[in-house]
Design a protein around this motif. Structure first.
Motif, short mmCIF file in Angstrom:
data_model
loop_
_atom_site.label_atom_id
_atom_site.label_comp_id
_atom_site.label_asym_id
_atom_site.label_seq_id
_atom_site.Cartn_x
_atom_site.Cartn_y
_atom_site.Cartn_z
N ALA A 15 9.39 0.39 1.45
CA ALA A 15 8.10 -0.23 1.76
C ALA A 15 7.95 -1.55 1.01
O ALA A 15 7.56 -2.58 1.59
N ASN A 59 3.35 5.86 -2.93
CA ASN A 59 4.49 6.71 -3.32
C ASN A 59 4.77 6.64 -4.81
O ASN A 59 5.13 7.65 -5.43
N ASP A 88 11.64 5.82 -0.48
CA ASP A 88 10.52 5.51 0.41
C ASP A 88 9.68 4.36 -0.14
O ASP A 88 9.29 3.44 0.59
N GLN A 126 0.82 -1.21 0.00
CA GLN A 126 0.00 0.00 0.00
C GLN A 126 0.87 1.27 0.00
O GLN A 126 0.66 2.18 -0.81
N ILE A 127 1.83 1.32 0.90
CA ILE A 127 2.70 2.50 0.99
C ILE A 127 3.55 2.62 -0.28
O ILE A 127 3.77 3.72 -0.80
N LYS A 175 -4.48 6.76 1.09
CA LYS A 175 -4.42 5.39 1.58
C LYS A 175 -5.31 5.28 2.80
O LYS A 175 -5.36 6.18 3.64
N ASP A 207 5.12 6.80 6.21
CA ASP A 207 3.81 6.93 5.57
C ASP A 207 2.83 5.85 6.01
O ASP A 207 1.85 5.56 5.30
N SER A 208 3.08 5.23 7.18
CA SER A 208 2.16 4.19 7.67
C SER A 208 0.88 4.76 8.27
O SER A 208 -0.07 4.02 8.53
#
Length: 313
Positions: free
Chosen positions: A147, A36, A143, A31-32, A49, A62-63
């Motif tokens: 992830a 991005n 990033d 998802q992350i 998200k 970004d969680s």
């Protein structure tokens, strides 16, 4: 394989990314990572998200999920990741979206979205997303790489499971080339608190062996409360303590919760997925799960697993 999915992303200016509830490293990493990738490749698009708490994977940048108003869905593309069951999706508002798209690596149980990119030959959904981004020439920042690498590492059992292929290592190398910080990821994943290590030792002592090649752990609701732990965390994190027992080819972790008994089933040799499906679950051929109503049903599942093991001898 990716043409229609890319076309949907190009056609939609608002994209909302979903994954399954109680996320593991692969669900959250996928998802992350995709968040991005789309944001960096198409900065003019609005990307969100959604889902429940990241839990032990909150170390991932970004969680933190976005707060999304209902009216945003009417003109949006909802992307669902890493689940073969609609009921397991965190935030069922994806059904309200203008268009839906799914990326998944589980065994196909039925159509969920308008566009389906499902390939169970991938060791992880993160691997599938990495291949999508690479093949479509999309931007992958450090990033996104971190992830996605986390997703591949966790769902491949640190590259130990037999779902791992030469493609797995090719995709992992690709992410390292794009800035994935492997030492940091491994330290974040596998450095643990002393209390958790002691709890793992308790669970090792709870292992019971049955049949010719089956092991299980059963944890009732009172013990879950005594431990002060989340049942989902116990279910997922403690099934692995049985993975390296000589002569054990099938193992299952039963954990009582307020909503039934969580069942995490694993095998080093045999396809246990049909048994998970029989009890309302799903997953992969050698790693599946289900939730059953009570201990009686859990023991029936155990009996089926014992029969499966005996029939393979």
């Amino acid at each position: 394989m990716f043409e229609e999915a890319l076309k949907l992303i190009l056609e939609n200016d608002c994209i909302i990314i979903h994954r399954h509830a109680n996320p593991d490293g692969d669900a959250l990493g996928s998802q992350i990572g995709l968040f991005n990738i789309i944001k960096d490749t198409y900065p003019e698009k609005k990307v969100f998200k959604t889902g429940d708490c990241a839990g032990r994977y909150s170390f991932m940048k970004d969680s933190l999920m976005d707060e999304i108003p209902d009216d945003l869905y009417g003109g949006a593309l909802s992307v669902v990741l890493d689940t073969s069951s609609e009921e397991l999706i965190s935030d069922l508002r994806f059904r309200q979206a203008k268009t839906t798209l799914r990326f998944d690596h589980h065994l196909f149980l039925g159509k969920i979205c308008d566009c389906e990119v499902v390939d169970s030959s991938f060791e992880s959904c993160a691997g599938l997303i990495t291949a999508f981004a690479r093949d479509c020439g999309m931007k992958i920042s450090p990033d996104a790489a971190n992830a996605l690498f986390t997703g591949i590492v966790t769902d491949s059992g640190r590259f130990r499971f037999d779902s791992v292929s030469p493609r797995t290592f090719s995709l992992a190398a690709f992410l390292l080339e794009h800035g994935a910080d492997m030492p940091h990821i491994y330290s974040s994943l596998y450095t643990d608190e002393l209390d958790n290590i002691r709890m793992r030792a308790e669970f090792i002592l709870k292992i019971k062996r049955v049949g010719v090649n089956v092991a299980y752990i059963y944890t009732d609701i009172d013990e879950v409360r005594r431990l002060g732990a989340n049942p989902f965390s116990i279910s997922r994190s403690m099934v692995g303590v049985m993975s390296d027992i000589n002569g054990v080819d099938i193992w299952v972790n039963f954990t009582e919760s307020e909503n039934g008994v969580l069942c995490e089933i694993r095998s080093s040799k045999y396809n246990i997925n049909p048994i998970a499906v029989k009890y309302g679950g799903g997953g992969h051929s050698k790693a599946s799960g289900a939730t059953v109503p009570d201990r009686f049903a859990a023991m029936n599942m155990l009996s089926d697993l014992i029969v499966l093991g005996e029939n393979q001898q």
